[in-house]
Design an enzyme around this catalytic site. Sequence first.
Site, PDB file in Angstrom:
ATOM      1  N   LYS A   1       0.867  -1.199   0.000  1.00 20.27           N
ATOM      2  CA  LYS A   1       0.000   0.000   0.000  1.00 20.27           C
ATOM      3  C   LYS A   1       0.890   1.231   0.000  1.00 20.27           C
ATOM      4  CE  LYS A   1       0.029   2.000   3.475  1.00 20.27           C
ATOM      5  NZ  LYS A   1       0.169   2.686   4.777  1.00 20.27           N
TER       6      LYS A   1
ATOM      7  N   ASP B   1      -5.107   0.143   8.832  1.00 15.58           N
ATOM      8  CA  ASP B   1      -4.799  -0.019   7.407  1.00 15.58           C
ATOM      9  C   ASP B   1      -5.521  -1.204   6.754  1.00 15.58           C
ATOM     10  OD1 ASP B   1      -3.189   2.043   6.616  1.00 15.58           O
ATOM     11  OD2 ASP B   1      -1.303   0.940   6.742  1.00 15.58           O
TER      12      ASP B   1
HETATM   13  C1  LIG Z   1       0.136   5.512   9.059  1.00 11.51           C
HETATM   14  C2  LIG Z   1      -0.625   4.545   8.178  1.00 11.51           C
HETATM   15  C3  LIG Z   1      -1.245   5.310   6.976  1.00 11.51           C
HETATM   16  O1  LIG Z   1      -1.874   4.464   6.056  1.00 11.51           O
HETATM   17  O2  LIG Z   1       0.164   3.541   7.586  1.00 11.51           O
HETATM   18  P1  LIG Z   1       1.523   2.705   7.986  1.00 11.51           P
HETATM   19  O3  LIG Z   1       2.621   3.648   8.259  1.00 11.51           O
HETATM   20  O4  LIG Z   1       1.213   1.858   9.173  1.00 11.51           O
HETATM   21  O5  LIG Z   1       1.783   1.846   6.778  1.00 11.51           O
HETATM   22  C4  LIG Z   1      -1.811   3.900   8.956  1.00 11.51           C
HETATM   23  O6  LIG Z   1      -2.726   4.872   9.385  1.00 11.51           O
HETATM   24  C5  LIG Z   1      -1.418   3.080  10.159  1.00 11.51           C
HETATM   25  O7  LIG Z   1      -2.233   1.946  10.127  1.00 11.51           O
HETATM   26  P2  LIG Z   1      -1.883   0.628  11.028  1.00 11.51           P
HETATM   27  O8  LIG Z   1      -0.408   0.412  11.038  1.00 11.51           O
HETATM   28  O9  LIG Z   1      -2.773  -0.469  10.556  1.00 11.51           O
HETATM   29  O10 LIG Z   1      -2.332   1.183  12.412  1.00 11.51           O
HETATM   30  P3  LIG Z   1      -2.786   0.429  13.751  1.00 11.51           P
HETATM   31  O11 LIG Z   1      -2.065  -0.860  13.892  1.00 11.51           O
HETATM   32  O12 LIG Z   1      -4.284   0.449  13.847  1.00 11.51           O
HETATM   33  O13 LIG Z   1      -2.242   1.469  14.815  1.00 11.51           O
HETATM   34  C6  LIG Z   1      -0.871   1.578  15.176  1.00 11.51           C
HETATM   35  C7  LIG Z   1      -0.703   2.865  15.935  1.00 11.51           C
HETATM   36  O14 LIG Z   1      -0.683   3.967  14.993  1.00 11.51           O
HETATM   37  C8  LIG Z   1      -1.343   5.089  15.524  1.00 11.51           C
HETATM   38  N1  LIG Z   1      -2.454   5.452  14.625  1.00 11.51           N
HETATM   39  C9  LIG Z   1      -2.830   4.640  13.602  1.00 11.51           C
HETATM   40  C10 LIG Z   1      -3.822   5.011  12.727  1.00 11.51           C
HETATM   41  C11 LIG Z   1      -4.452   6.261  12.931  1.00 11.51           C
HETATM   42  N2  LIG Z   1      -5.417   6.672  12.114  1.00 11.51           N
HETATM   43  N3  LIG Z   1      -4.079   7.058  13.961  1.00 11.51           N
HETATM   44  C12 LIG Z   1      -3.081   6.676  14.808  1.00 11.51           C
HETATM   45  O15 LIG Z   1      -2.745   7.413  15.723  1.00 11.51           O
HETATM   46  C13 LIG Z   1      -1.788   4.726  16.927  1.00 11.51           C
HETATM   47  O16 LIG Z   1      -0.753   5.146  17.798  1.00 11.51           O
HETATM   48  C14 LIG Z   1      -1.822   3.215  16.893  1.00 11.51           C
HETATM   49  O17 LIG Z   1      -1.574   2.658  18.165  1.00 11.51           O
HETATM   50  N1  LIG Z   2       2.109 -10.527   8.439  1.00 16.85           N
HETATM   51  C1  LIG Z   2       2.923  -9.610   8.993  1.00 16.85           C
HETATM   52  N2  LIG Z   2       3.876  -9.019   8.252  1.00 16.85           N
HETATM   53  C2  LIG Z   2       4.678  -8.063   8.802  1.00 16.85           C
HETATM   54  N3  LIG Z   2       4.622  -7.684  10.077  1.00 16.85           N
HETATM   55  C3  LIG Z   2       3.675  -8.245  10.857  1.00 16.85           C
HETATM   56  C4  LIG Z   2       2.791  -9.226  10.349  1.00 16.85           C
HETATM   57  N4  LIG Z   2       1.968  -9.588  11.348  1.00 16.85           N
HETATM   58  C5  LIG Z   2       2.305  -8.863  12.416  1.00 16.85           C
HETATM   59  N5  LIG Z   2       3.340  -8.067  12.156  1.00 16.85           N
HETATM   60  C6  LIG Z   2       3.921  -7.087  13.100  1.00 16.85           C
HETATM   61  O1  LIG Z   2       3.384  -5.810  12.727  1.00 16.85           O
HETATM   62  C7  LIG Z   2       4.375  -4.788  12.759  1.00 16.85           C
HETATM   63  C8  LIG Z   2       4.060  -3.758  11.644  1.00 16.85           C
HETATM   64  O2  LIG Z   2       4.262  -4.355  10.395  1.00 16.85           O
HETATM   65  P1  LIG Z   2       3.755  -3.793   8.984  1.00 16.85           P
HETATM   66  O3  LIG Z   2       2.328  -4.089   8.783  1.00 16.85           O
HETATM   67  O4  LIG Z   2       4.683  -4.343   7.971  1.00 16.85           O
HETATM   68  O5  LIG Z   2       3.990  -2.217   9.175  1.00 16.85           O
HETATM   69  P2  LIG Z   2       3.643  -0.988   8.236  1.00 16.85           P
HETATM   70  O6  LIG Z   2       2.154  -0.865   8.191  1.00 16.85           O
HETATM   71  O7  LIG Z   2       4.301   0.205   8.882  1.00 16.85           O
HETATM   72  O8  LIG Z   2       4.266  -1.270   6.892  1.00 16.85           O
HETATM   73  C9  LIG Z   2       5.716  -5.513  12.594  1.00 16.85           C
HETATM   74  O9  LIG Z   2       6.679  -4.947  13.419  1.00 16.85           O
HETATM   75  C10 LIG Z   2       5.431  -6.966  12.994  1.00 16.85           C
HETATM   76  O10 LIG Z   2       5.978  -7.288  14.252  1.00 16.85           O
END
Ligand SMILES: C[C@@](CO)(OP(=O)(O)O)[C@H](O)COP(=O)(O)OP(=O)(O)OC[C@H]1O[C@@H](n2ccc(N)nc2=O)[C@H](O)[C@@H]1O
Ligand SMILES: Nc1ncnc2c1ncn2[C@@H]1O[C@H](COP(=O)(O)OP(=O)(O)O)[C@@H](O)[C@H]1O
Length: 287
Positions: free
Chosen positions: A11, A125
């Site tokens: 993504k 996400d």
């Molecule tokens: C920032 C984004 C943008 O697409 O992407 P990634 O960097 O993870 O790929 C997402 O919002 C991340 O989504 P995801 O990684 O699934 O988030 P979650 O596991 O639900 O949350 C992890 C932590 O991120 C913060 N969080 C997440 C989503 C959101 N809208 N607000 C937040 O503040 C919170 O501190 C939460 O405890």
């Molecule tokens: N299937 C998976 N692939 C990658 N990481 C995973 C998975 N399941 C759980 N995790 C945990 O989730 C955390 C966030 O991973 P990831 O989804 O790759 O992050 P991001 O959304 O920032 O790209 C990792 O540190 C890992 O410990």
Amino acid sequence: MSATDVFAPAKINLTLHVTGQRDDGYHLLDSLVVFAPVGDRLRLTPDGALSLQVDGPEAAGVPSDGSNLVLRAARMAGQESGQITLTKQLPASAGIGGGSSDAAAVLRALGRDVPPEQIAQLGADVPMCMKPRPQRVQGIGEQLSVAAIPSLPALLVNPRVSVPTPSVFKALRDKTNPPMPETLPKFADRSDCIDWLATQRNDLQVPAMMLTPAVGVVLEALHTLPGTRLARMSGSGATCFALFDDTEAMRFAEISLRAAHPDWWIASGLLGDQVQKSAPSMATQEA
Ligand SMILES: C[C@@](CO)(OP(=O)(O)O)[C@H](O)COP(=O)(O)OP(=O)(O)OC[C@H]1O[C@@H](n2ccc(N)nc2=O)[C@H](O)[C@@H]1O
Ligand SMILES: Nc1ncnc2c1ncn2[C@@H]1O[C@H](COP(=O)(O)OP(=O)(O)O)[C@@H](O)[C@H]1O
């Protein structure tokens, strides 16, 4: 019975505007999201008790126990049997939603009706990864609307530094920033789209660069490549993307970047193109 193969694409947040914060601490987002033809692969085999094996070039450090989003998603869908092999091609904690896309891919493969509120409990996400196509994402990640985006030739680059999402949100000083326009423009072509994207932002980029200077190093390298039209971080980092006018410019830049940084994770391909289930066309290179 035969095995089922599913593809879990990366993504990419082309834009990521943080527009507020809820009382529970979660941030309100306004983000334009596309998917890439590089991603993880999952194979579901129907025999035996439910189990997970993780392999592939990016498997190191990814849990294979019940904390893996793949097993959490399978259990949420009521699955109690079957071996799942997850082949990690995407770096973890990289801002490209690897784990979330894996969870969504399992839910798609199992084809059970899981309520959207439950899916969102797997991670903010995960809902956007259920149908991997260009979309605008609002709320904390649960409000989805389809967006019309031309395919965009891109390099994806990760400096092999993982960035924990909560720390980046915490480091963001101003939580209330302007959203994207209420109605997104109708893009005449790819170039028009890139010009408009350049007027938008990723509000997490500055805090991520402060926490992880390697993000700034990647962005600088992408800005200085020949043909880069736009370079920006995806999600909470550290993966960044660069956009190009055409695939020739993208490939030329890729050769130069791989030579200069053989230790970085680098992938290239068309973002927003219809993601192929079984034949991704994006090239990746292991360190
Ligand atoms: C920032 C984004 C943008 O697409 O992407 P990634 O960097 O993870 O790929 C997402 O919002 C991340 O989504 P995801 O990684 O699934 O988030 P979650 O596991 O639900 O949350 C992890 C932590 O991120 C913060 N969080 C997440 C989503 C959101 N809208 N607000 C937040 O503040 C919170 O501190 C939460 O405890
Ligand atoms: N299937 C998976 N692939 C990658 N990481 C995973 C998975 N399941 C759980 N995790 C945990 O989730 C955390 C966030 O991973 P990831 O989804 O790759 O992050 P991001 O959304 O920032 O790209 C990792 O540190 C890992 O410990």
